[in-house]
Design a protein around this motif. Structure first.
Motif, PDB file in Angstrom:
ATOM      1  N   ILE A  37     126.218  47.179 -16.659  1.00 53.09           N
ATOM      2  CA  ILE A  37     126.600  45.885 -17.234  1.00 53.09           C
ATOM      3  C   ILE A  37     128.078  45.621 -17.000  1.00 53.09           C
ATOM      4  O   ILE A  37     128.484  44.519 -16.600  1.00 53.09           O
ATOM      5  N   GLU A  38     128.885  46.654 -17.224  1.00 56.54           N
ATOM      6  CA  GLU A  38     130.326  46.507 -17.017  1.00 56.54           C
ATOM      7  C   GLU A  38     130.636  46.207 -15.553  1.00 56.54           C
ATOM      8  O   GLU A  38     131.431  45.313 -15.232  1.00 56.54           O
ATOM      9  N   PHE A  39     129.978  46.928 -14.634  1.00 60.41           N
ATOM     10  CA  PHE A  39     130.258  46.764 -13.207  1.00 60.41           C
ATOM     11  C   PHE A  39     129.806  45.396 -12.704  1.00 60.41           C
ATOM     12  O   PHE A  39     130.563  44.683 -12.045  1.00 60.41           O
ATOM     13  N   PHE A  40     128.580  45.009 -13.006  1.00 61.64           N
ATOM     14  CA  PHE A  40     128.060  43.735 -12.512  1.00 61.64           C
ATOM     15  C   PHE A  40     128.635  42.544 -13.272  1.00 61.64           C
ATOM     16  O   PHE A  40     128.448  41.398 -12.858  1.00 61.64           O
ATOM     17  N   GLY A  41     129.341  42.801 -14.357  1.00 61.70           N
ATOM     18  CA  GLY A  41     130.019  41.725 -15.067  1.00 61.70           C
ATOM     19  C   GLY A  41     131.266  41.252 -14.366  1.00 61.70           C
ATOM     20  O   GLY A  41     131.841  40.219 -14.725  1.00 61.70           O
ATOM     21  N   ARG A  42     131.700  42.002 -13.341  1.00 62.76           N
ATOM     22  CA  ARG A  42     132.868  41.593 -12.568  1.00 62.76           C
ATOM     23  C   ARG A  42     132.470  40.486 -11.589  1.00 62.76           C
ATOM     24  O   ARG A  42     131.310  40.137 -11.439  1.00 62.76           O
ATOM     25  N   GLU A  43     133.466  39.957 -10.898  1.00 62.22           N
ATOM     26  CA  GLU A  43     133.202  38.884  -9.937  1.00 62.22           C
ATOM     27  C   GLU A  43     133.123  39.393  -8.495  1.00 62.22           C
ATOM     28  O   GLU A  43     132.958  38.607  -7.581  1.00 62.22           O
ATOM     29  N   THR A  79     130.891  41.640  -6.975  1.00 62.38           N
ATOM     30  CA  THR A  79     129.684  42.408  -6.681  1.00 62.38           C
ATOM     31  C   THR A  79     128.734  41.683  -5.728  1.00 62.38           C
ATOM     32  O   THR A  79     127.549  41.982  -5.679  1.00 62.38           O
ATOM     33  N   SER A  80     129.242  40.745  -4.961  1.00 61.92           N
ATOM     34  CA  SER A  80     128.374  40.023  -4.022  1.00 61.92           C
ATOM     35  C   SER A  80     127.880  40.910  -2.893  1.00 61.92           C
ATOM     36  O   SER A  80     126.909  40.561  -2.205  1.00 61.92           O
ATOM     37  N   ASN A  81     128.539  42.051  -2.681  1.00 59.34           N
ATOM     38  CA  ASN A  81     128.119  42.980  -1.631  1.00 59.34           C
ATOM     39  C   ASN A  81     127.361  44.182  -2.187  1.00 59.34           C
ATOM     40  O   ASN A  81     127.266  45.227  -1.516  1.00 59.34           O
ATOM     41  N   VAL A  82     126.808  44.067  -3.378  1.00 60.23           N
ATOM     42  CA  VAL A  82     126.206  45.213  -4.061  1.00 60.23           C
ATOM     43  C   VAL A  82     124.743  44.946  -4.400  1.00 60.23           C
ATOM     44  O   VAL A  82     124.405  43.889  -4.937  1.00 60.23           O
ATOM     45  N   PHE A  83     123.888  45.937  -4.085  1.00 60.74           N
ATOM     46  CA  PHE A  83     122.485  45.901  -4.475  1.00 60.74           C
ATOM     47  C   PHE A  83     122.271  46.733  -5.740  1.00 60.74           C
ATOM     48  O   PHE A  83     122.789  47.845  -5.851  1.00 60.74           O
ATOM     49  N   PHE A  84     121.512  46.192  -6.666  1.00 59.44           N
ATOM     50  CA  PHE A  84     121.001  46.955  -7.812  1.00 59.44           C
ATOM     51  C   PHE A  84     119.736  47.661  -7.346  1.00 59.44           C
ATOM     52  O   PHE A  84     118.818  47.022  -6.852  1.00 59.44           O
ATOM     53  N   SER A  85     119.683  48.988  -7.483  1.00 59.40           N
ATOM     54  CA  SER A  85     118.538  49.749  -6.988  1.00 59.40           C
ATOM     55  C   SER A  85     117.598  50.149  -8.114  1.00 59.40           C
ATOM     56  O   SER A  85     118.038  50.466  -9.229  1.00 59.40           O
ATOM     57  N   LEU A  86     116.304  50.139  -7.817  1.00 62.44           N
ATOM     58  CA  LEU A  86     115.307  50.626  -8.755  1.00 62.44           C
ATOM     59  C   LEU A  86     114.114  51.165  -8.002  1.00 62.44           C
ATOM     60  O   LEU A  86     113.873  50.833  -6.837  1.00 62.44           O
ATOM     61  N   GLY A  87     113.368  52.026  -8.711  1.00 65.20           N
ATOM     62  CA  GLY A  87     112.132  52.567  -8.157  1.00 65.20           C
ATOM     63  C   GLY A  87     110.936  51.864  -8.755  1.00 65.20           C
ATOM     64  O   GLY A  87     110.989  50.675  -9.086  1.00 65.20           O
ATOM     65  N   THR A  88     109.864  52.615  -8.965  1.00 63.16           N
ATOM     66  CA  THR A  88     108.601  52.003  -9.393  1.00 63.16           C
ATOM     67  C   THR A  88     108.276  52.224 -10.862  1.00 63.16           C
ATOM     68  O   THR A  88     107.265  51.732 -11.338  1.00 63.16           O
ATOM     69  N   THR A  89     109.140  52.939 -11.586  1.00 60.50           N
ATOM     70  CA  THR A  89     108.801  53.249 -12.973  1.00 60.50           C
ATOM     71  C   THR A  89     109.109  52.072 -13.892  1.00 60.50           C
ATOM     72  O   THR A  89     109.941  51.216 -13.592  1.00 60.50           O
ATOM     73  N   GLU A  90     108.440  52.073 -15.034  1.00 63.51           N
ATOM     74  CA  GLU A  90     108.664  51.008 -16.010  1.00 63.51           C
ATOM     75  C   GLU A  90     110.081  51.068 -16.569  1.00 63.51           C
ATOM     76  O   GLU A  90     110.696  50.034 -16.855  1.00 63.51           O
ATOM     77  N   SER A  91     110.629  52.274 -16.688  1.00 62.97           N
ATOM     78  CA  SER A  91     111.999  52.397 -17.191  1.00 62.97           C
ATOM     79  C   SER A  91     113.004  51.780 -16.226  1.00 62.97           C
ATOM     80  O   SER A  91     114.021  51.221 -16.642  1.00 62.97           O
ATOM     81  N   ASP A  92     112.727  51.854 -14.919  1.00 61.02           N
ATOM     82  CA  ASP A  92     113.604  51.206 -13.940  1.00 61.02           C
ATOM     83  C   ASP A  92     113.610  49.693 -14.148  1.00 61.02           C
ATOM     84  O   ASP A  92     114.659  49.039 -14.109  1.00 61.02           O
ATOM     85  N   ARG A  93     112.433  49.127 -14.375  1.00 64.69           N
ATOM     86  CA  ARG A  93     112.338  47.679 -14.565  1.00 64.69           C
ATOM     87  C   ARG A  93     112.966  47.251 -15.885  1.00 64.69           C
ATOM     88  O   ARG A  93     113.583  46.189 -15.979  1.00 64.69           O
ATOM     89  N   ALA A 109     124.609  40.241 -17.137  1.00 56.16           N
ATOM     90  CA  ALA A 109     125.291  40.067 -15.851  1.00 56.16           C
ATOM     91  C   ALA A 109     124.312  39.505 -14.831  1.00 56.16           C
ATOM     92  O   ALA A 109     123.107  39.678 -14.945  1.00 56.16           O
ATOM     93  N   ARG A 110     124.856  38.842 -13.822  1.00 64.12           N
ATOM     94  CA  ARG A 110     124.029  38.272 -12.765  1.00 64.12           C
ATOM     95  C   ARG A 110     123.721  39.326 -11.706  1.00 64.12           C
ATOM     96  O   ARG A 110     124.621  39.976 -11.190  1.00 64.12           O
ATOM     97  N   ILE A 111     122.440  39.492 -11.416  1.00 63.98           N
ATOM     98  CA  ILE A 111     122.003  40.394 -10.355  1.00 63.98           C
ATOM     99  C   ILE A 111     121.350  39.540  -9.279  1.00 63.98           C
ATOM    100  O   ILE A 111     120.280  38.970  -9.495  1.00 63.98           O
TER     101      ILE A 111
END
Length: 346
Positions: A84-90, A92-106, A116-118
């Protein structure tokens, strides 16, 4: 049982044939590309991506690569508060948020999105061939209609098409070529990376999608070949390991009374090391498909990025491509028995 007899190629099997060019200097070429994704987002930059491994896919790497216009796929093990702190900056246009297939990832993605905007998501699994994964891509697209979605990994045109039709913008290509991946050794499954890029790029571009070549690059020339084969993006793990911006464990030695950094631990995300760290060990129904290695300490990533961008620029002058987007049309590969003269070492 079926045997395909047409020859498949890896980076080591080819060189790029030079062509007559009007370019006089590496400074004349443009290594940036502009993409318009189906989600409506535009992005311009150098289409190189730090892999979402917990050594290279770090926040420090994201900041460093952003200065080169390159991208980073963050690893998925950061806590919600830090994301939240990282993506709250301005920046992060070159950054991907990564996740797998688990419900906790989602759930983690949903929690970060509340604050924050993803707008870029990397949906990452080792095996992108399951119906469950195709369905997951579709669900993530429905939940994130305005985000750029990168999904994989696959190595064939049919699944590239399936994932694009399910909602992915970028397909991650590669099964087993990574420097710390042992999938081919443990399972016998894989596909030579250069041919995989060519075939998946052909499939993706027909649907106005893109591909990201993930794995197999060991030198800047391999990156150049990936672009020549049709890769829109190139993802790097081992080539970016060992730098200050990584989150691996640094090893030190005493030299002349001084403590000197000499190496760093680097490991695959399906290795014993990763599964011990995040899952309490290797589950009884699976085997490790990654290894843990020590790479030399390499200081700031700036020097490596200058080598990479310089190599790509030089390749473009050799084939007369003024813009990176022109590289596939200007590329002819020649098959070789050997590439390098290693008389004085590799």
């Amino acid at each position: 049982m079926r045997i395909e007899t047409d020859f498949k190629l890896d980076f080591k099997d080819v060189l790029i044939r030079p062509k007559r060019s009007t370019l006089g200097s590496r400074s004349e070429v443009d290594i940036n590309r502009t993409f318009r994704f189906r989600s409506g987002i535009d992005w311009t930059g150098f289409p190189l991506v730090a892999a979402n491994m917990d050594v290279t896919g770090s926040m420090g790497m994201a900041v460093a690569l952003s200065s080169f216009g390159a991208m980073t796929a963050l690893h998925k093990h950061y806590p919600v508060e830090k994301l939240i702190e990282f993506f709250g900056r301005e920046d992060t246009s070159n950054v991907f948020f990564s996740l797998g297939t688990t419900e906790s990832d989602r759930e983690k993605l949903a929690a970060v999105k509340q604050h924050a905007r993803i707008d870029k998501i990397c949906l990452d699994v080792a095996n992108g061939y399951t119906e469950k994964f195709v369905q997951l891509v579709s669900e993530i697209r429905d939940e994130n209609p305005e985000a750029v979605i990168m999904a994989g990994n696959v190595v064939t045109g049919d699944m590239t098409e399936a994932l694009i039709l399910a909602g992915a913008d970028i397909i991650k290509v590669g099964i087993g070529p990574g420097s710390v991946c042992t999938t081919r050794k443990m399972t016998g499954v894989g596909y030579p990376q250069l041919s995989a890029i060519i075939e998946c790029a052909d499939a993706a571009h027909g649907l106005k999608g893109y591909v990201c070549a993930d794995g197999g690059c060991t030198v800047p020339g391999d990156i150049a070949k990936a672009y020549g084969a049709g890769a829109d993006f190139v993802m790097l793990g081992g080539m970016l390991a060992g730098h200050d911006e990584c989150e691996g464990e640094i090893e030190y030695e005493e030299r002349d009374g001084e403590r000197v950094a000499v190496g760093m631990t680097f490991y695959g995300m399906s290795s014993d090391t990763a599964m011990q760290r995040y899952s309490g060990g290797v589950a009884g129904y699976r085997a490790s498909e990654g290894k843990t290695v020590r790479v030399p300490y390499r200081g700031p990533v700036t020097h490596t990025m200058q080598e990479i961008t310089g190599g790509v620029r030089s390749m473009m002058t050799y084939i007369g491509a003024m813009r990176l987007k022109e590289v596939p049309k200007r590329t002819s590969f020649v098959m070789v028995g050997a590439q390098l003269n290693n008389i004085f070492g590799s």
